[in-house]
Design a protein around this motif. Structure first.
Motif, PDB file in Angstrom:
ATOM      1  N   ILE A  69       0.841  -1.192   0.000  1.00  0.00           N
ATOM      2  CA  ILE A  69       0.000   0.000   0.000  1.00  0.00           C
ATOM      3  C   ILE A  69       0.880   1.247   0.000  1.00  0.00           C
ATOM      4  O   ILE A  69       2.072   1.191   0.328  1.00  0.00           O
ATOM      5  N   HIS A  79      -5.780   4.401   5.557  1.00  0.00           N
ATOM      6  CA  HIS A  79      -6.634   3.362   4.986  1.00  0.00           C
ATOM      7  C   HIS A  79      -7.744   2.973   5.955  1.00  0.00           C
ATOM      8  O   HIS A  79      -7.567   3.039   7.185  1.00  0.00           O
ATOM      9  N   LEU A 106     -11.818  -1.920   0.859  1.00  0.00           N
ATOM     10  CA  LEU A 106     -10.636  -1.170   1.277  1.00  0.00           C
ATOM     11  C   LEU A 106     -10.696   0.227   0.688  1.00  0.00           C
ATOM     12  O   LEU A 106     -10.819   0.403  -0.533  1.00  0.00           O
ATOM     13  N   GLY A 139      -8.852   4.256   0.817  1.00  0.00           N
ATOM     14  CA  GLY A 139      -7.625   4.932   1.195  1.00  0.00           C
ATOM     15  C   GLY A 139      -7.433   6.234   0.458  1.00  0.00           C
ATOM     16  O   GLY A 139      -8.076   6.513  -0.558  1.00  0.00           O
TER      17      GLY A 139
END
Length: 335
Positions: free
Chosen positions: A207, A213, A258, A260
């Motif tokens: 990442i 995140h 997810l 972010g």
């Protein structure tokens, strides 16, 4: 989705309010919000809340279903306005018909992204289709940065191809992950992906260390960096990490979303369906909606648009810690 609260509070968030050092994984739990009416479906709202108002530019997250539309009637959100944001619709099951004042007529289907840019002003309706039996998905908002908050209205659709992972798979609908990049345009760097983790598997992903995140659990009891997360929990990770590890010790596949982005440094004011920078900006948007100007018209929806609630008598003042803020989240309506 639209907020139909009679007295929605004005919310100031961002602007460097995260002064306290967070734990390695901060666990955010959702609150239930009914969409209106005695048989209405209920959503689980994770953002915004007192504990955290933004993850990158992600400022709103509703997680709903599996909802039996035969019992609740499903989703029927009349035309309503948006300013200063992008809406992100993502389904796990079911189908939603989308119409907006740009002239877009599209369907939200599982594994396909619908992203609408409100900018200076747009309005839209959302209705689950007659063939839908189970409605299940997430509705997300992204705050536009100040220099782009009055951009032109827009609509984008994208169906990402599955990306195989060691122990699962990913559908990357915004940004870059696991070597795959979405072509969808955003106004700040963002990550949005659906993750599936196989039973008994552990998935590690590279990442961006500049991003914070959030991992929202749809199904399964998982562990994020050795912190337990249950369905509807969101695990938050601060910037600085180069990898993220999710373990699924259970017997069934886990599904997660997810999110972010780099910390959003601007202070925003979010009230009802509007995002701006001041009380006056929000008040002008409300006035324009009620007068029928600026936002255009949704064609093809059978029903009246949603009226805006009354503004508070005085605007909220920014405070030293976001834990002191009065939290309000936009809620959708089913007549």
């Amino acid at each position: 989705m639209s907020n139909t609260e009679v007295h929605p509070a004005e919310l100031r968030c961002g602007g460097g309010l995260d002064a306290a050092r967070p734990p390695a994984v901060e666990v955010l739990t959702a609150r239930d919000v009914p969409l209106g009416g005695p048989r209405a479906m209920t959503v689980r709202r994770t953002l915004p809340q007192r504990a955290r108002t933004l993850i990158g530019a992600w400022c709103f997250a509703d997680h709903y279903g599996p909802d039996d539309v035969a019992a609740t009637g499903g989703m029927d959100v009349a035309p309503h306005p948006h300013t200063g944001l992008q809406t992100v619709s993502w389904l796990f099951s079911g189908e939603i018909e989308h119409r907006d004042s740009l002239g877009s007529h599209a369907f939200v289907r599982p594994g396909e992204l619908n992203l609408m840019t409100g900018g200076l002003g747009i309005c839209h309706s959302e209705v689950s289709t007659p063939t839908t039996t189970i409605l299940h998905g997430v509705q997300l908002w992204v705050a536009l940065p100040g220099e782009h908050r009055n951009t032109a209205r827009d609509f984008q659709h994208y169906a990402p191809a599955p990306v195989p992972l060691d122990g699962g798979r990913a559908l990357v609908f915004l940004g870059t992950l696991a070597g795959d990049t979405s072509p969808v345009r955003t106004f700040t760097p963002l990550l949005g992906a659906e993750l599936s983790v196989d039973p008994g598997a552990t998935v590690t992903l590279d990442i961006d260390p500049a991003f914070e995140h959030g991992l929202l659990v749809d199904t399964g009891d998982v562990r994020l960096e050795d912190t337990a997360l249950r369905p509807a929990d969101l695990g938050y990770l601060a910037p600085g990490r180069t990898a993220l590890t999710v373990a699924n010790p259970g017997p069934d596949r886990a599904r997660l979303v997810l999110l972010g982005g780099p910390p959003f440094e601007e202070e925003i004011v979010m009230w009802w369906n509007f995002i701006g920078r001041s009380h006056d900006e929000i008040a002008q948007a409300r006035e324009d909606w009620m007068k029928g100007t600026r936002f255009g018209e949704v064609r093809g929806y059978d029903g009246a648009p949603l009226p805006a609630p009354e503004l508070p008598n005085t605007p909220l003042k920014p405070r030293g810690s976001k834990r002191d803020l009065r939290e309000q989240g936009p809620s959708a309506k089913k007549p």
